[in-house]
Design a protein around this motif. Sequence first.
Motif, PDB file in Angstrom:
ATOM      1  N   ILE A 104     100.619  72.921  27.003  1.00  0.00           N
ATOM      2  CA  ILE A 104      99.712  71.961  26.377  1.00  0.00           C
ATOM      3  C   ILE A 104      99.645  70.683  27.210  1.00  0.00           C
ATOM      4  N   HIS A 105     100.651  70.459  28.022  1.00  0.00           N
ATOM      5  CA  HIS A 105     100.610  69.401  29.034  1.00  0.00           C
ATOM      6  C   HIS A 105     100.313  70.077  30.370  1.00  0.00           C
ATOM      7  N   GLY A 106      99.179  69.723  30.953  1.00  0.00           N
ATOM      8  CA  GLY A 106      98.675  70.462  32.098  1.00  0.00           C
ATOM      9  C   GLY A 106      99.583  70.465  33.309  1.00  0.00           C
ATOM     10  N   ASN A 107     100.406  69.428  33.480  1.00  0.00           N
ATOM     11  CA  ASN A 107     101.290  69.387  34.646  1.00  0.00           C
ATOM     12  C   ASN A 107     102.670  69.967  34.345  1.00  0.00           C
ATOM     13  N   GLU A 108     102.817  70.626  33.214  1.00  0.00           N
ATOM     14  CA  GLU A 108     104.052  71.337  32.876  1.00  0.00           C
ATOM     15  C   GLU A 108     103.748  72.827  33.059  1.00  0.00           C
ATOM     16  N   ALA A 109     103.658  73.200  34.344  1.00  0.00           N
ATOM     17  CA  ALA A 109     102.919  74.405  34.724  1.00  0.00           C
ATOM     18  C   ALA A 109     103.723  75.689  34.641  1.00  0.00           C
ATOM     19  N   SER A 110     105.020  75.630  34.507  1.00  0.00           N
ATOM     20  CA  SER A 110     105.780  76.881  34.457  1.00  0.00           C
ATOM     21  C   SER A 110     105.378  77.716  33.251  1.00  0.00           C
ATOM     22  N   GLY A 111     104.922  77.076  32.175  1.00  0.00           N
ATOM     23  CA  GLY A 111     104.506  77.805  30.982  1.00  0.00           C
ATOM     24  C   GLY A 111     103.288  78.666  31.227  1.00  0.00           C
ATOM     25  N   VAL A 112     102.205  78.064  31.718  1.00  0.00           N
ATOM     26  CA  VAL A 112     100.965  78.814  31.911  1.00  0.00           C
ATOM     27  C   VAL A 112     101.136  79.896  32.979  1.00  0.00           C
ATOM     28  N   SER A 155     111.345  70.533  35.403  1.00  0.00           N
ATOM     29  CA  SER A 155     110.103  70.754  36.149  1.00  0.00           C
ATOM     30  C   SER A 155     110.290  70.575  37.650  1.00  0.00           C
ATOM     31  N   SER A 156     109.738  71.522  38.405  1.00  0.00           N
ATOM     32  CA  SER A 156     109.693  71.352  39.855  1.00  0.00           C
ATOM     33  C   SER A 156     108.529  70.446  40.257  1.00  0.00           C
ATOM     34  N   ARG A 157     107.577  70.204  39.338  1.00  0.00           N
ATOM     35  CA  ARG A 157     106.393  69.359  39.572  1.00  0.00           C
ATOM     36  C   ARG A 157     105.744  69.656  40.930  1.00  0.00           C
ATOM     37  N   GLY A 158     105.662  70.931  41.219  1.00  0.00           N
ATOM     38  CA  GLY A 158     105.120  71.416  42.465  1.00  0.00           C
ATOM     39  C   GLY A 158     105.724  72.784  42.719  1.00  0.00           C
ATOM     40  N   HIS A 159     105.978  73.108  43.971  1.00  0.00           N
ATOM     41  CA  HIS A 159     106.492  74.440  44.289  1.00  0.00           C
ATOM     42  C   HIS A 159     108.000  74.468  44.481  1.00  0.00           C
ATOM     43  N   ALA A 160     108.595  73.349  44.775  1.00  0.00           N
ATOM     44  CA  ALA A 160     110.052  73.232  44.834  1.00  0.00           C
ATOM     45  C   ALA A 160     110.389  71.751  44.974  1.00  0.00           C
ATOM     46  N   ARG A 175      98.785  65.813  32.975  1.00  0.00           N
ATOM     47  CA  ARG A 175      99.372  66.034  31.644  1.00  0.00           C
ATOM     48  C   ARG A 175      98.309  66.118  30.553  1.00  0.00           C
ATOM     49  N   PHE A 176      97.259  65.342  30.700  1.00  0.00           N
ATOM     50  CA  PHE A 176      96.351  65.083  29.589  1.00  0.00           C
ATOM     51  C   PHE A 176      95.092  65.947  29.653  1.00  0.00           C
ATOM     52  N   ASN A 177      94.311  65.873  28.574  1.00  0.00           N
ATOM     53  CA  ASN A 177      93.017  66.565  28.573  1.00  0.00           C
ATOM     54  C   ASN A 177      91.971  65.692  29.264  1.00  0.00           C
ATOM     55  N   HIS A 178      90.711  66.033  29.104  1.00  0.00           N
ATOM     56  CA  HIS A 178      89.648  65.324  29.824  1.00  0.00           C
ATOM     57  C   HIS A 178      89.653  63.818  29.533  1.00  0.00           C
ATOM     58  N   TYR A 179      89.827  63.460  28.266  1.00  0.00           N
ATOM     59  CA  TYR A 179      89.825  62.041  27.882  1.00  0.00           C
ATOM     60  C   TYR A 179      91.223  61.419  27.930  1.00  0.00           C
ATOM     61  N   TRP A 180      92.143  62.092  28.622  1.00  0.00           N
ATOM     62  CA  TRP A 180      93.485  61.568  28.869  1.00  0.00           C
ATOM     63  C   TRP A 180      94.286  61.412  27.578  1.00  0.00           C
ATOM     64  N   PHE A 181      94.091  62.357  26.667  1.00  0.00           N
ATOM     65  CA  PHE A 181      94.886  62.413  25.440  1.00  0.00           C
ATOM     66  C   PHE A 181      96.019  63.412  25.616  1.00  0.00           C
ATOM     67  N   ASP A 182      97.109  63.137  24.942  1.00  0.00           N
ATOM     68  CA  ASP A 182      98.220  64.077  24.859  1.00  0.00           C
ATOM     69  C   ASP A 182      97.906  65.056  23.731  1.00  0.00           C
ATOM     70  N   LEU A 183      97.499  66.269  24.075  1.00  0.00           N
ATOM     71  CA  LEU A 183      97.083  67.236  23.058  1.00  0.00           C
ATOM     72  C   LEU A 183      98.244  67.686  22.178  1.00  0.00           C
ATOM     73  N   ASN A 184      99.465  67.456  22.610  1.00  0.00           N
ATOM     74  CA  ASN A 184     100.597  67.835  21.763  1.00  0.00           C
ATOM     75  C   ASN A 184     100.865  66.830  20.652  1.00  0.00           C
ATOM     76  N   ARG A 185     100.015  65.837  20.531  1.00  0.00           N
ATOM     77  CA  ARG A 185     100.090  64.921  19.393  1.00  0.00           C
ATOM     78  C   ARG A 185      98.866  65.075  18.487  1.00  0.00           C
ATOM     79  N   ASP A 186      98.074  66.115  18.754  1.00  0.00           N
ATOM     80  CA  ASP A 186      96.770  66.249  18.097  1.00  0.00           C
ATOM     81  C   ASP A 186      96.694  67.438  17.138  1.00  0.00           C
ATOM     82  N   TRP A 187      97.798  68.130  16.907  1.00  0.00           N
ATOM     83  CA  TRP A 187      97.764  69.336  16.081  1.00  0.00           C
ATOM     84  C   TRP A 187      97.322  69.038  14.646  1.00  0.00           C
TER      85      TRP A 187
END
Length: 853
Positions: free
Chosen positions: A134-142, A331-336, A212-224
Amino acid sequence: MRLIYISFLLCFVLTSVRSQPDLSYYLPEGISYNPSIPTPQSIIGHQVGEWHITHDRLVNYMKALDAASDRISLQVTGYSHEARPLLLLTITSPENHRNLESIRQQHIQLSDPNASTSLDTKKMPAVFYQGYSIHGNEASGVNAALLMAYYYAAAEGKEIETYLQNTVVLFDPCYNPDGVQRFSSWVNSRKSQLISIDPNDTEHNEAWPGGRFNHYWFDLNRDWLVAQHPESQARAVSFHSWKPNVLTDHHEMGTNASFFFQPGVPSRMHPLTPEKNLELTRKIGTFHAKALDNIGSYYYTQEGFDDFYYGKGSTFPDVQGAIGILFEQASSRGHAQESINGPLRFPFTIRNQFVTSLSSLKAVNEMREELLNYQRQFYKDAISEAAKDVNKAILFGAPKDKAKATLLTEILLRHQIQVYKLAANQTINGKLYDVESAYIVPMNQTQYKLIKGAFEKRTQFKDSLFYDISSWTLPLAFNLDYEELKTMPTLGAKVTQAIIEKGKRVGGKSTYAYVMEPNGYFLPRAMYRLLSNGIRIKVSNEPFYNNENKKFERGSILLQVSGQDKNPDFIEFLLDEITSKDGIDVYACNTGLDYKGVSLGSSSFTPIRKPEIALLVGDGISPTDVGEIWHLLDTRYQIPVTLLPMDVLNRANISKYNTLIMPASYGNLSISENTREKIKSWTQAGGTIIAFENALTWLNNAGLAKFEMKKDEEKKDAPKPKPYADIEENSGAQETSGAIFEANADLTNPLLYGYGNNKIPVFKGNNLYMEKSKNAYGNPLVFTANPLMSGYISKQNYAKIKEASVIGIGTLGQGRIIGFTDNLCFRAFWFGSNKILANAIFFGNGLSSASSR
């Protein structure tokens, strides 16, 4: 010899960084896979973890699995702000797919105490919602979602067949498509062949605002809960269509951490969540522990994170008979990337997420009956508690602003909360609730717990630390009148759809003037509609009456027909648009004479200039605070705004703008000395600065304003000794993470036009407490002497917030500087204070210099 050894070691390190695991690194041993099912690499063009998956390639792979497997059915549930598809894969056995609707109908009966008793849970599949990143830069999940989807489709054998026969999986591979695409583009375009593990490398340092955020720079994990964005709205439909037993939410955290799974800190669990939920969460946790132990991964639980705010993905299910599980991977926040635990490689982070996805599936299956029975009992207990509740219904409304009450109703209906209209007008505690604008929420319904969680005011807590906000009382967020009723009133029609009513043309056409009252939520949109089309309008600074003896309060908008440059028919067209699209009533006036108030030619009506807004963005500024303002102006008020980067500000001519908005910042703003002088000259020439939170400190330091903040009192006595181990807890207890406070409003001040009650709920998420102005006219909004309405604040800070000022006003030449210590459009659901920001934009330049500090 030493040179050879160093060369060998260097080659080993580079090889270990560059080497790319194949599927065997991730997948469990001893399982065969259907060769007719495409592997991720065959569709996306690379091994999982070799590159960060982009959303378009993710979609392609999910479509390929849907086409190849009779275990999977793919649905597009909606689209993100950037028009990317939101996918949901329903994964279960082919037999279950053939009976899917009957399985769904039976399952949702578990939430109906009138129907659930007769259900045989031994024969029912569990429903398991799995979601990632749900946070776009927390990529290991997707990226782990690629593996999990492949496993579901391709794994063979009795175990997977049993799992799929006993489970309906709702598989959401990417909660936040726009953020994932933004982040993957960043790291992929900066990846070296020799992967850099240096944290200083550009790959590991995203440009503002980050992914991390959606298009309007919101944290979608606070929007449920409040669901103000299309991603959340689509997800809410999927959730309530099935009412899953378990929902998992895969995240990342700091590089130097390990792996976290819930439960969170037990003392910080919301009191409305049953203790049985904690028991089941712990039991599920044993499955994760075993899985991570088997691959040698380290982890922790029951610390750092909590289960309090029901707007987060892992807590939202807890108040609805389900178990929410949060996973946090370093998070590796990249490839390593380097870490205190050695190089942290992207494939390793993906594997942990995949392994705990498998352990979650195993837990759901082995605990299937227990989870189903828990859900059934949860809703039975909810109805039992509702029957005992002294409050039988909640009544809310706003007779002069129907839109806000309707917008709150929209949130409630989205979560299958039953809402009704009033059967007849009622006056309670001196407040009118009319049949047109008021709504009733009966307590005795299956969503009782969620209703309590949305409407309650709470000021007592077991713990003084919060991972997120401590209060979110929705009627206070909307600044609505509301009552908790001890007896059930006569209900009117059941509300099935929240539709904002159209406004009315009252009095027909006029060749003289038209007036709009100041209360409507979408009045700023109507004002800009007129101004952007070249129609001159004015604001009333005194009450007045029309020829029908109707009173119009301060802040009413006057459109004088005579003297306009536009054709009268065009004006009529715009007024019709205002009534139909903005829901604003338009009143015709056929005379300017008024002996009870002021006549329409009075100088009490001041012209409104068309806003030309620059909103500062860039390093040092909070992306979410910018996003909230941008979203409000762009999507609701439909007022154009220039997102002005800081470096552009330093070199651009800003004379084209008349309003400069400075959102909350993280620290010092990178504004040069020359730019300070430029801003000063621009303000002196008539510009309006609107600043929020710690941007006020920059204005003070720049010599542009004097917004004095309260300071801690110096302690005369030596402090009492405290244990070293309590440092973090005691420091955290001083944070005001998000609570609601009451403020006294001067309704004659233009910044408060349109408000009918001189008590306004203010959301505070910081420890900024402004001293009151010594100017008697300079305190338009001040916290009361006992302001806490709901939420947590420490004793030390509570002493400072009492009678602190929310708004400061400064004058610089012909310009005005308006400072707010608090967020007026928090997370897009704090509707109640949006109008204050709009007033600052439209009326700020007309504030009297006599009200300045």
